[in-house]
Motif scaffolding. Structure first.
Motif, short mmCIF file in Angstrom:
data_model
loop_
_atom_site.label_atom_id
_atom_site.label_comp_id
_atom_site.label_asym_id
_atom_site.label_seq_id
_atom_site.Cartn_x
_atom_site.Cartn_y
_atom_site.Cartn_z
N ARG A 175 -0.57 1.76 -11.72
CA ARG A 175 -0.69 0.86 -10.52
C ARG A 175 -2.19 0.19 -10.73
O ARG A 175 -2.70 -0.51 -9.93
CB ARG A 175 -1.12 1.84 -9.25
CG ARG A 175 0.13 2.54 -8.73
CD ARG A 175 1.24 1.50 -8.09
NE ARG A 175 2.31 2.12 -7.35
CZ ARG A 175 3.47 2.24 -8.08
NH1 ARG A 175 3.61 1.89 -9.24
NH2 ARG A 175 4.50 2.77 -7.39
N ALA A 214 0.49 7.50 -1.18
CA ALA A 214 1.74 7.37 -2.00
C ALA A 214 1.81 7.84 -3.53
O ALA A 214 2.70 8.52 -4.19
CB ALA A 214 2.01 5.98 -1.99
N GLN A 215 0.70 7.82 -4.02
CA GLN A 215 0.55 8.29 -5.60
C GLN A 215 0.59 9.75 -5.55
O GLN A 215 0.98 10.25 -6.66
CB GLN A 215 -0.81 7.77 -6.06
CG GLN A 215 -0.50 6.05 -6.36
CD GLN A 215 -1.79 5.52 -7.23
OE1 GLN A 215 -2.43 6.17 -7.75
NE2 GLN A 215 -2.00 4.48 -6.76
N GLU A 235 -3.76 5.06 2.35
CA GLU A 235 -2.20 4.93 2.00
C GLU A 235 -1.82 5.09 0.63
O GLU A 235 -0.85 5.78 0.25
CB GLU A 235 -1.60 3.58 2.63
CG GLU A 235 -1.93 3.53 4.04
CD GLU A 235 -3.10 2.60 4.40
OE1 GLU A 235 -4.30 2.73 3.81
OE2 GLU A 235 -3.04 1.89 5.26
N PRO A 236 -2.42 4.34 -0.33
CA PRO A 236 -1.96 4.10 -1.63
C PRO A 236 -2.16 5.40 -2.32
O PRO A 236 -1.31 5.87 -3.16
CB PRO A 236 -2.62 3.02 -2.47
CG PRO A 236 -3.75 2.59 -1.50
CD PRO A 236 -3.42 3.04 -0.09
N GLU A 237 -3.41 6.19 -1.92
CA GLU A 237 -3.50 7.39 -2.77
C GLU A 237 -2.51 8.49 -2.35
O GLU A 237 -2.05 9.16 -2.95
CB GLU A 237 -4.86 7.88 -2.27
CG GLU A 237 -6.06 7.16 -3.18
CD GLU A 237 -7.47 7.39 -2.25
OE1 GLU A 237 -8.41 7.31 -3.16
OE2 GLU A 237 -7.48 7.85 -1.31
N GLY A 255 2.12 2.50 -3.12
CA GLY A 255 0.92 3.14 -4.05
C GLY A 255 -0.15 2.16 -4.71
O GLY A 255 -0.85 2.69 -5.62
N TYR A 256 0.01 0.83 -4.53
CA TYR A 256 -0.98 -0.22 -4.82
C TYR A 256 -2.05 -0.04 -4.00
O TYR A 256 -1.94 -0.30 -2.81
CB TYR A 256 -0.25 -1.24 -4.97
CG TYR A 256 0.74 -1.38 -6.11
CD1 TYR A 256 0.62 -1.55 -7.11
CD2 TYR A 256 2.08 -1.29 -5.51
CE1 TYR A 256 1.60 -1.72 -8.29
CE2 TYR A 256 3.26 -1.21 -6.45
CZ TYR A 256 2.84 -1.41 -7.79
OH TYR A 256 4.20 -1.54 -8.42
N ARG A 257 -3.35 -0.22 -4.71
CA ARG A 257 -4.65 -0.33 -4.11
C ARG A 257 -4.84 -2.06 -3.82
O ARG A 257 -4.91 -2.62 -4.84
CB ARG A 257 -5.77 0.07 -4.78
CG ARG A 257 -5.59 1.49 -4.64
CD ARG A 257 -6.93 2.07 -5.40
NE ARG A 257 -6.90 3.49 -5.85
CZ ARG A 257 -7.80 4.23 -5.31
NH1 ARG A 257 -8.82 3.92 -4.71
NH2 ARG A 257 -7.90 5.68 -5.36
N ARG A 281 0.85 -1.27 -0.07
CA ARG A 281 0.08 0.00 -0.11
C ARG A 281 0.85 1.32 -0.03
O ARG A 281 0.45 2.37 -0.57
CB ARG A 281 -0.81 0.06 1.23
CG ARG A 281 -2.16 -0.89 1.29
CD ARG A 281 -3.05 -0.46 2.15
NE ARG A 281 -4.28 -1.46 2.21
CZ ARG A 281 -4.28 -2.28 2.81
NH1 ARG A 281 -3.52 -2.48 3.90
NH2 ARG A 281 -5.37 -3.64 2.66
#
Ligand SMILES: Nc1ncnc2c1ncn2[C@@H]1O[C@H](COP(=O)(O)OP(=O)(O)OP(=O)(O)O)[C@@H](O)[C@H]1O
Ligand SMILES: [Mg+2]
Lengths: 377, 266
Positions: free
Chosen positions: B130, B99-100, B95-97, A254-256, A251
């Motif tokens: 992703r 990070a992106q 969290e991934p948002e 950046g991976y969902r 996560r």
């Protein structure tokens, strides 16, 4: 090297994959020849019921590969794949029921026997269109696929993992078991769907048709195996394994994670559904017992026995355990469940990599006869 | 705090642009976090400027890691706000948002993917798509391969490219994680104890690397090693019991009687 390898290259260089395809190809040639081409009196003749039995094993192997993909590669221990398998089977069963036509006991041109017996006057809406082969095959994929999607969407978004996830997958298949038992559901209740006559106009009792179904199962297994390998060899495959090994870390780059899991989950459910659809014409019946939670646990045992996270190990495990089951249920039926439980405990304790892991270890030992002491650390 | 005049800093059209008017990239305002009644963060305020290299020090349990957890979405605060630039409310993102959006993090305990090779770890972290469907068919292009090769050289692991990450030494894992951070190409780097377990030479190289990154990106480093902090820091923030105790140059901070008291009182 990490990415330039083609799928065929991967399949060829991996010994397990080579062995898998060699055995599959051999079976696909030998079984039809020995069944159709050798006289029944000959000792080499393979009887038609054995062809159907082997075809059933191939469907189980496909189901095992589907479970290994989510469990061995993505860390999702599914105890509910029987749900997708049985739904695929029911969709095929509905098509086969509608092919019976007036040849049923009651001779009703439209209604299957069990509906006449229940005094129903009309075909329920969800039985419409199921007499058309392409539509029924679409349903084989669509219904289990949508169920897997809906289930996965909720479960993975709410970050249910580990034992809790396994338990709700059991609940899913158990709920379907109870629902399909009810006559009012319109799937034949307790007795399920049976007395099939033909598929696409071919008589299911004919040896040639049996052989064709066997070959279709072998083809499906071979293609599914290649498809799974392609997924694993892709960049998506590396992400799937990253989710298995360190979900939260995945996560933070950046991976969902929920989308990655949902993707493999639905793909795996579709493979299970195809296995179910091929299984039903070969065993000649589909009933609610196919949803039984114990069945879902058995699949996990096949995968663990063969060797988790290898695909070919899962196929091997499905074959061996089911062969043992066939033997036990003939010779010592009351012992089977104990044998299954013992097998699972034994493999978990002594063979964490399963049979293929054991073979790899033995090979490594043979290649280096005197292992130096420090190698054991 | 946030003005209306806008400037944008962003490299990829797919990424939300970070609006850095006022020259501030990170706002942490009045943030409190409790664990079972224990206040790990207590009305914490922190502002990081664009291109800044900020060191955060503080005794064990001061809340340094918890602060990073809040910024990266791992922990939700009980109160307060956290903004990335003028427009991105970090408390509403996953969290991934986050990070992106352009915040990368190196964890205190090195966490690489142990069953993947060094190369694959970098590939996983690489900025870009992703989406599962696109990843299924994606192939690394020449530019991306060059980028990975460059980072492999930067982190000194070019000859361990195909080694399984789990087999690396502690220091090498630290470097690999820094490499993953570089691959993500974030605008804000949160680096938690990067030199723990490193040799003096490795520590020196890490210092050089972090200094070279600052300027084009903003870097927040948590570290206990005071020599290391001295070698890189412009501004140092001292955390104590979940809030800022002192902030300023390393000499000012070390001369501060309250800071001396906290460190000697341990
Ligand atoms: N998930 C949690 N549950 C309960 N308490 C926690 C949790 N995370 C942190 N804490 C507590 O909050 C306090 C602050 O922890 P934190 O890890 O932020 O400190 P730190 O400044 O990073 O310390 P260190 O220098 O040792 O890394 C500590 O007392 C810790 O025990
Ligand atoms: Mg910490």
């Amino acid at each position: 090297m990490t990415q330039s390898k083609s799928l065929l290259g991967t399949l060829w260089t991996e010994r397990g994959s080579r062995a898998f395809y060699a055995v599959l190809l051999l079976a696909a040639v030998l079984v039809p020849v020995l069944n159709l081409g050798v006289a029944e009196s000959s000792a080499l003749h393979v009887p038609t019921y054995t062809v159907a039995l082997l075809g059933k094993y191939l469907c189980y192997a496909l189901l095992a590969i589907a479970v290994d993909l989510v469990w061995g590669y993505c860390g999702i221990l599914s105890l509910g794949h029987t749900a997708f398998f049985a739904l695929g089977g029911y969709a095929m069963g509905m098509y086969l029921m509608r092919q019976i036509g007036t040849r049923g006991v009651y001779g009703d041109p439209l209604l299957p026997d069990f509906m006449v017996f229940l005094n129903w006057k009309e075909l329920p809406w969800f039985w419409h269109g199921m007499d058309t082969f392409w539509f029924a095959m679409l349903m084989v994929l669509l219904v289990p696929g949508l169920l897997a999607y809906a289930f996965g969407w909720f479960a993975f978004r709410s970050r249910v993992t580990g034992v809790y996830l396994s338990i709700i997958t059991q609940a899913l298949t158990y709920a379907l078991l109870l629902a399909f038992f009810r006559n009012e559901m319109g799937f034949g209740g307790n007795n399920g769907l049976t007395d099939f006559k033909d598929l696409l106009g071919f008589d299911l009792q004919k040896p040639g048709v049996r052989v064709a179904l066997f070959l279709a199962s072998a083809l499906a297994l071979g293609l599914a195996y290649a498809a799974c390998r392609a997924v694993i060899a892709s960049r998506l495959g590396r992400v799937i394994e990253a989710v298995r090994d360190a979900e939260s870390r995945t996560r933070f780059i950046g991976y969902r994670v929920e989308n990655v899991k949902l993707w493999v989950w639905v793909f795996s459910a579709l493979l299970a559904a195809v296995a179910g659809a091929l299984y039903v014409p070969q065993v000649g019946i589909i009933n609610p017992s196919e949803f039984a939670p114990i069945g879902a646990i058995e699949i996990v045992v096949w995968v663990a026995v063969g060797g988790r996270g290898t695909l070919y190990g899962a196929a091997l495990g499905a074959l061996l355990v089911n062969y043992a089951k066939t033997w036990f249920t003939g010779a010592l039926p009351e012992v089977w469940l104990f044998a299954l439980g013992g097998l699972f405990v034994g493999v978990t304790l002594f063979l964490p990599q399963g049979i293929v892991g054991l073979i790899a270890q033995l090979q490594a030992r043979l290649r280096r006869p005197a292992p130096p002491k420090e190698a054991s650390a | 705090m946030r003005g209306t005049q806008r400037q944008y800093l962003g490299r990829r059209s797919s990424q939300p642009k970070v609006d850095i008017a006022n020259n501030i990239i990170l706002y942490v305002e009045d943030v409190s976090v409790s664990f079972d009644g224990f206040r790990a963060l207590n009305h914490l305020n922190l502002y990081i400027e664009v291109g800044e290299l900020r060191c955060i020090i503080g005794p064990n349990g001061a809340g340094k890691t918890t602060m990073m957890d809040v910024i990266t979405g791992k922990t939700r605060p009980d109160s307060g706000s956290a903004w990335f630039g003028q427009t991105i409310d970090l408390l509403t993102l996953s969290e991934p948002e986050i990070a992106q959006a352009g915040i990368g993090r190196k964890f205190q305990k090195p966490t690489v993917f142990p069953n993947h090779t060094v190369f694959e770890n970098l590939e996983l972290a690489m900025a870009g798509t992703r989406s599962p469907w696109r990843l299924l068919v994606a192939r690394l292009d020449g530019e991306q391969l060059d980028r990975i090769a460059e980072v492999l050289r930067t982190i000194g692991l070019a000859d361990r490219r195909d080694a399984i990450a789990g087999s690396l030494s502690h220091g090498q894992k630290q470097w690999l994680e820094i490499g993953m951070l570089l691959m993500q190409d974030p605008q804000l780097l949160l680096v938690d104890e990067p030199v723990a377990g490193m040799t003096p030479q490795e520590t020196e190289r890490t210092a050089e690397l972090l200094v070279s990154l600052a300027g084009t990106r903003s870097v927040v480093v948590v570290e206990h090693d005071m020599d290391f902090v001295r070698s890189i820091a412009r501004t140092v923030t001292v955390l104590h019991e979940g809030s800022v105790l002192a902030e300023g140059s390393i000499d000012d901070v070390q001369a501060n009687p309250r800071v001396v008291e906290v460190y000697l009182g341990e």
